[in-house]
Design a protein around this motif. Structure first.
Motif, PDB file in Angstrom:
ATOM      1  N   SER A  43     -22.652   6.801  59.126  1.00  0.00           N
ATOM      2  CA  SER A  43     -24.065   7.021  59.436  1.00  0.00           C
ATOM      3  C   SER A  43     -24.367   6.436  60.811  1.00  0.00           C
ATOM      4  O   SER A  43     -23.740   5.477  61.246  1.00  0.00           O
ATOM      5  CB  SER A  43     -24.952   6.379  58.370  1.00  0.00           C
ATOM      6  N   ASP A  46     -31.166   6.547  60.165  1.00  0.00           N
ATOM      7  CA  ASP A  46     -31.881   7.294  59.126  1.00  0.00           C
ATOM      8  C   ASP A  46     -33.136   7.966  59.670  1.00  0.00           C
ATOM      9  O   ASP A  46     -33.827   8.665  58.954  1.00  0.00           O
ATOM     10  CB  ASP A  46     -32.205   6.403  57.921  1.00  0.00           C
ATOM     11  N   PRO A  49     -32.184  11.348  60.142  1.00  0.00           N
ATOM     12  CA  PRO A  49     -30.900  11.180  59.453  1.00  0.00           C
ATOM     13  C   PRO A  49     -29.771  11.822  60.267  1.00  0.00           C
ATOM     14  O   PRO A  49     -29.801  13.018  60.551  1.00  0.00           O
ATOM     15  CB  PRO A  49     -31.097  11.911  58.128  1.00  0.00           C
TER      16      PRO A  49
END
Length: 175
Positions: A43, A46, A49
């Motif tokens: 990742s 967020d 995202p």
């Protein structure tokens, strides 16, 4: 032993000791349907995202991902070891997708129906670093496993790669 110059083999040996989740990355579009096994996924943020996917520029499907500008990240469970092996092999794209059951979400990139979770993404930026391309991917849809959280399913273990071998990580007993 500490070295001033890091050899590629030393780096690979050291990185083998970093456990990583195993995913199958897929694409579909004008350039066709393709996929590969990856452990270099993480990742970024967020908001929005965003995922980062690393892909070897010499991979036979590299150009197809660049052309299609979409991909899905299908996070594999313990039961998916054969699918991981198929997508890491020299099988044709058609033969690879004979493994598992596939569906689609927003972008049309193949989604593994029983993946632990699948992220459907648009590739927004590509950065070339050495032998690899770093694909910055905006997540446009997420499909969690339908069995997620079901202790009886036995499908809540993640497939990870550590020290050049598959392992399984996850909670299979209730707390």
């Amino acid at each position: 032993m500490i070295k001033d110059r890091i050899e590629a083999t030393d780096f690979r040996d050291a990185m083998a000791l970093l456990p990583t989740a195993v995913s199958v990355i897929t694409t579909n579009g004008l350039s066709g349907t393709h996929g590969f096994t990856a452990s270099a996924v993480c990742s970024v943020t967020d908001s929005p995202p965003t995922l980062l996917v690393c892909m070897n520029q010499s991979a036979r499907s590299h150009g197809h991902f660049v052309d299609n500008k979409v991909l899905s990240v299908n996070v594999l469970g313990a039961q998916h070891e054969p699918i991981s092996n198929a997508f890491a092999s020299k099988l044709s794209s058609d033969e690879r997708f004979e493994q598992g059951s596939w569906t689609k979400l927003v972008t049309g990139a193949p989604i593994l129906e029983d993946a632990l979770v699948s992220f459907d993404c648009e590739i927004e930026h590509i950065q070339e670093v050495g032998t690899h391309s770093v694909l910055m991917c905006r997540v446009v849809a997420i499909k969690p496993s339908e069995s997620q959280g079901s202790i009886d399913s036995g499908l809540d273990e993640s497939l990870v790669y550590f020290n050049r071998a598959y392992h399984y990580v996850g909670q299979v007993e209730p707390i």
